[in-house]
Design a protein around this motif. Structure first.
Motif, mmCIF file in Angstrom:
data_model
loop_
_atom_site.group_PDB
_atom_site.id
_atom_site.type_symbol
_atom_site.label_atom_id
_atom_site.label_comp_id
_atom_site.label_asym_id
_atom_site.label_seq_id
_atom_site.Cartn_x
_atom_site.Cartn_y
_atom_site.Cartn_z
ATOM 1 N N ASN A 135 0.807 -1.221 0.000
ATOM 2 C CA ASN A 135 0.000 0.000 0.000
ATOM 3 C C ASN A 135 0.840 1.271 0.000
ATOM 4 O O ASN A 135 0.289 2.370 0.111
ATOM 5 C CB ASN A 135 -0.918 0.013 1.230
ATOM 6 C CG ASN A 135 -1.915 -1.134 1.215
ATOM 7 O OD1 ASN A 135 -2.406 -1.534 0.151
ATOM 8 N ND2 ASN A 135 -2.216 -1.679 2.388
ATOM 9 N N SER A 137 3.386 4.212 -1.524
ATOM 10 C CA SER A 137 3.568 4.917 -2.789
ATOM 11 C C SER A 137 4.405 6.161 -2.522
ATOM 12 O O SER A 137 4.437 6.682 -1.401
ATOM 13 C CB SER A 137 2.227 5.306 -3.410
ATOM 14 O OG SER A 137 1.523 6.198 -2.562
ATOM 15 N N TYR A 141 3.700 7.757 -7.668
ATOM 16 C CA TYR A 141 4.392 6.544 -8.090
ATOM 17 C C TYR A 141 4.135 5.430 -7.080
ATOM 18 O O TYR A 141 4.577 5.512 -5.931
ATOM 19 C CB TYR A 141 5.894 6.804 -8.214
ATOM 20 C CG TYR A 141 6.232 7.929 -9.154
ATOM 21 C CD1 TYR A 141 6.195 7.746 -10.538
ATOM 22 C CD2 TYR A 141 6.570 9.189 -8.652
ATOM 23 C CE1 TYR A 141 6.499 8.794 -11.404
ATOM 24 C CE2 TYR A 141 6.872 10.237 -9.512
ATOM 25 C CZ TYR A 141 6.839 10.026 -10.883
ATOM 26 O OH TYR A 141 7.125 11.074 -11.731
ATOM 27 N N PRO A 142 3.416 4.390 -7.468
ATOM 28 C CA PRO A 142 3.149 3.294 -6.533
ATOM 29 C C PRO A 142 4.393 2.441 -6.309
ATOM 30 O O PRO A 142 5.348 2.467 -7.083
ATOM 31 C CB PRO A 142 2.039 2.495 -7.243
ATOM 32 C CG PRO A 142 2.264 2.766 -8.695
ATOM 33 C CD PRO A 142 2.780 4.175 -8.782
ATOM 34 N N TRP A 143 4.339 1.685 -5.237
ATOM 35 C CA TRP A 143 5.426 0.769 -4.913
ATOM 36 C C TRP A 143 5.506 -0.334 -5.970
ATOM 37 O O TRP A 143 4.500 -0.939 -6.335
ATOM 38 C CB TRP A 143 5.190 0.164 -3.536
ATOM 39 C CG TRP A 143 6.301 -0.708 -3.045
ATOM 40 C CD1 TRP A 143 6.437 -2.044 -3.246
ATOM 41 C CD2 TRP A 143 7.420 -0.308 -2.254
ATOM 42 N NE1 TRP A 143 7.578 -2.517 -2.638
ATOM 43 C CE2 TRP A 143 8.199 -1.471 -2.021
ATOM 44 C CE3 TRP A 143 7.844 0.897 -1.709
ATOM 45 C CZ2 TRP A 143 9.379 -1.444 -1.272
ATOM 46 C CZ3 TRP A 143 9.013 0.932 -0.972
ATOM 47 C CH2 TRP A 143 9.767 -0.227 -0.755
ATOM 48 N N GLN A 144 6.708 -0.580 -6.471
ATOM 49 C CA GLN A 144 6.915 -1.586 -7.508
ATOM 50 C C GLN A 144 7.425 -2.890 -6.898
ATOM 51 O O GLN A 144 8.022 -2.900 -5.813
ATOM 52 C CB GLN A 144 7.922 -1.082 -8.548
ATOM 53 C CG GLN A 144 7.524 0.229 -9.204
ATOM 54 C CD GLN A 144 6.284 0.082 -10.062
ATOM 55 O OE1 GLN A 144 6.088 -0.937 -10.721
ATOM 56 N NE2 GLN A 144 5.437 1.112 -10.066
#
Length: 286
Positions: A135, A137, A141-144
């Protein structure tokens, strides 16, 4: 040049031992008291070295790219993730080492937990990190997925750096510390002028261990989290064809082994100029 020659000789010796055992070993393995102490020497378990090398030049799938190109692409992906984890782990290890050297209470309270952290199995840790970071980010930019693998690599890399650097920072003799005090040098100047140069012989072996640990963490992290694109995932995919194409499995393993050698070589390239300058300074000051 000497180190490169030693690496080549080591690979030749390893290949000779592989083929030698395959020639004289038991195809069903050696069993002692119901326990197999030596592996099977059949073609399914131990393909010939030339079979593995020739498999690199053949297509991965019918009409697809050659295996060497697929392995190289996956290794480069894992190298990038390893580099991110290595840099993060090294920075954390250095900060912990400096803090533990500066404050004895921090060393006494933190060092046991630093050591204890390495007893947690990665297989159990990887899903936890993936769940915690799902969850997160960075703004838009979200967590990859690769970030989770980099965190796992950093988790393994920080430990040798923290322990090795702490030993190096504590290595200057008492006479050197007394000399710095006689110059009215504070903690920071003593750290920069005395402790950091003295810690270099301890730091670079720790960095080589950290690099190898980061590679292991990245490969295991890719396998545990199912991250695609790296050499860890490629090992899993190729292992499904172990019975029909055993040489293909070893091509991915060869890529992972060469990845570790590349990381160790990069650390050695960083070590050469710094250690050379350190030796020159020592000769001049004597």
């Amino acid at each position: 040049m000497r180190r490169l020659l030693s690496a080549v000789v080591g690979l030749v010796v390893l290949a000779a031992l592989w083929e030698g055992y395959k020639a004289v070993g038991n195809p069903d393995g050696t069993v002692l008291l119901g326990v197999r102490i030596l592996p099977r020497a059949d073609d399914l378990s131990m393909p010939h070295v030339w079979d593995m090398l020739s498999r690199l030049g053949r297509p991965e799938l019918t009409g697809g790219r050659p295996v060497w190109e697929v392995v190289l692409s996956a290794s480069l992906f894992t190298l990038g993730v390893t580099a991110a984890g290595f840099v993060a782990g090294t920075a954390i290890g250095l900060l912990l080492a400096v803090a533990m050297q500066r404050f004895r209470i921090v060393e006494r309270g933190l060092l046991p937990y630093v050591i204890l952290s390495q007893t947690v199995p990665l297989v159990a840790l990887a899903p936890l990190i993936a769940g915690w970071s799902g969850n997160l980010s960075f703004g838009p930019y979200p967590w990859q997925d690769w970030m989770t693998v980099a965190v796992i690599a950093a988790y393994l890399a920080f430990f040798p750096v923290a322990v090795g650097m702490l030993r190096g920072l504590q290595s200057p003799p008492a006479a050197g510390e007394e000399l710095m005090r006689s110059y009215a040098a504070g903690w920071w100047r003593t750290l920069v002028k005395l402790r950091l140069p003295a810690s270099l012989p301890y730091l670079f072996p720790a960095l080589r261990l950290a690099g190898a640990a980061a590679v292991v963490g990245a490969v295991v992290g890719e396998i545990s989290t199912g991250t695609r694109g790296g050499i860890g995932r490629l090992i899993i995919e190729y292992s499904r064809e172990a019975t029909s194409d055993p040489a293909k499995v070893y091509t991915a393993m060869l890529g992972a082994a060469l990845l570790g050698l590349v990381v160790a070589a990069l650390v050695s390239l960083l070590e050469l100029p710094l250690m050379r300058n350190r030796r020159r300074v020592r000769v001049v000051t004597m």
